[in-house]
Design an enzyme around this catalytic site. Sequence first.
Site, PDB file in Angstrom:
ATOM      1  N   LYS A  91       0.861  -1.181   0.000  1.00 13.96           N
ATOM      2  CA  LYS A  91       0.000   0.000   0.000  1.00 13.96           C
ATOM      3  C   LYS A  91       0.895   1.227   0.000  1.00 13.96           C
ATOM      4  CE  LYS A  91      -4.567   0.717   0.308  1.00 13.96           C
ATOM      5  NZ  LYS A  91      -5.623  -0.137  -0.266  1.00 13.96           N
ATOM      6  N   GLY A 191     -21.087   6.273   4.335  1.00 11.79           N
ATOM      7  CA  GLY A 191     -20.153   6.578   3.263  1.00 11.79           C
ATOM      8  C   GLY A 191     -20.711   6.107   1.938  1.00 11.79           C
ATOM      9  N   VAL A 192     -21.203   7.037   1.132  1.00 13.85           N
ATOM     10  CA  VAL A 192     -21.819   6.661  -0.151  1.00 13.85           C
ATOM     11  C   VAL A 192     -21.075   7.331  -1.297  1.00 13.85           C
ATOM     12  CG1 VAL A 192     -24.092   6.010   0.676  1.00 13.85           C
ATOM     13  CG2 VAL A 192     -23.610   8.422   0.294  1.00 13.85           C
ATOM     14  N   GLY A 193     -19.738   7.193  -1.240  1.00 19.14           N
ATOM     15  CA  GLY A 193     -18.899   7.698  -2.310  1.00 19.14           C
ATOM     16  C   GLY A 193     -18.751   6.672  -3.409  1.00 19.14           C
ATOM     17  N   LYS A 194     -17.498   6.417  -3.807  1.00 17.11           N
ATOM     18  CA  LYS A 194     -17.244   5.568  -4.966  1.00 17.11           C
ATOM     19  C   LYS A 194     -17.850   4.174  -4.822  1.00 17.11           C
ATOM     20  CE  LYS A 194     -12.708   6.161  -5.171  1.00 17.11           C
ATOM     21  NZ  LYS A 194     -11.310   6.059  -5.691  1.00 17.11           N
ATOM     22  N   VAL A 195     -17.686   3.560  -3.657  1.00 13.96           N
ATOM     23  CA  VAL A 195     -18.173   2.201  -3.455  1.00 13.96           C
ATOM     24  C   VAL A 195     -19.583   2.182  -2.876  1.00 13.96           C
ATOM     25  CG1 VAL A 195     -17.782   0.023  -2.219  1.00 13.96           C
ATOM     26  CG2 VAL A 195     -15.839   1.297  -3.151  1.00 13.96           C
ATOM     27  N   GLY A 196     -19.815   3.001  -1.864  1.00 12.92           N
ATOM     28  CA  GLY A 196     -21.086   2.992  -1.158  1.00 12.92           C
ATOM     29  C   GLY A 196     -22.285   3.220  -2.052  1.00 12.92           C
TER      30      GLY A 196
END
Length: 363
Positions: A91, A191-196
């Site tokens: 990472k 969290g409803v960004g890229k994945v959510g």
Amino acid sequence: MTDVTGAPVDVLHTLFHSDQGGHEQVVICQDRASGLKAVIALHSTALGPALGGTRFYPYDSEADAVADALNLSRGMSYKNALAGLDHGGGKAVIIGDPEQIKSEELLLAYGRFVASLGGRYVTACDVGTYVADMDVVARECRWTTGRSPENGGAGDSSVLTAFGVFQGMRASAQHLWGDPSLRGRKVGVAGVGKVGRHLVEHLLSDGAEVVITDVREESLRRITDLHPEVAVAADTDALIRTEGLDVYAPCALGGALNDATVPALTAKVVCGAANNQLAHPGVEKDLADRSVLYAPDYVVNAGGVIQVADELHGFDFDRCKAKAMKIFDTTLEIFARAKADGIPPAAAADRLAEQRMAEARTR
């Protein structure tokens, strides 16, 4: 007291002496002309070249950045092992606010540092980095995945990440309620960004009742404009206390499950996309003591790394989706082993991953 990098000595103690350490290599990168300050951590290459994303984040200190790189790279070793990939774990973190300092010059400098590792580390997107960024990095480094289809890549890996989390959630429902369907279940997504946001779509299609929260108002609006039936909680604290919540899905940054949040959970299942959800060792036992079923994060969120790994061999979406579908079976296997061994699912997942890495070292 600090070491030569300016990081507190306890970070080096973590690296060399603790169970959270054991990393093969940690590289501190700096390019003053572009403002780049980065840390690349390779936890293991037992199964193959280390694979993991690049996080771009305004850490409070360089020590926090090093610690995050160590934790995240270790998690990638376990994730890649249980995903059945021939990759170890790595990472990278870039220190700074991406909205303030991200530039083409900085990303190219970062690409040169990754390239200097000669293929021991393969990078991809993470929090704060996107497909367009990987296209820039790839101009200096051929060991870059998560690129755009126009540049020979697979595109946004969040699609299969969300699909894998959904499979883990279905497995959790099967284990706990005897039915993999989420129909009629109340699911809270933090969290409803890229994945959510993709996860919300899967849940709604399956008939779930969905409650969401996010620190970004625009992310909430993007969902509620399309789906006015989706409820919004004021914040994560309100979400985890929602009455009648069946499943809690942390999909933002790590540490979501801690001494304050676990006692407040109303959900019976925790299954989300965020990395390193357990704030410290022992939280998994706290969850088990409260009869909360925890689907280990690095198992269920492996869809993205399955996708970017496939990109190295000529991306095929259907092939990747079939591999991500197996997250359902892997999650059930972990729950079964946890029950048989009398240990929390997180410990069972660790045992299975460590077994695969140990077997690779003896070959």
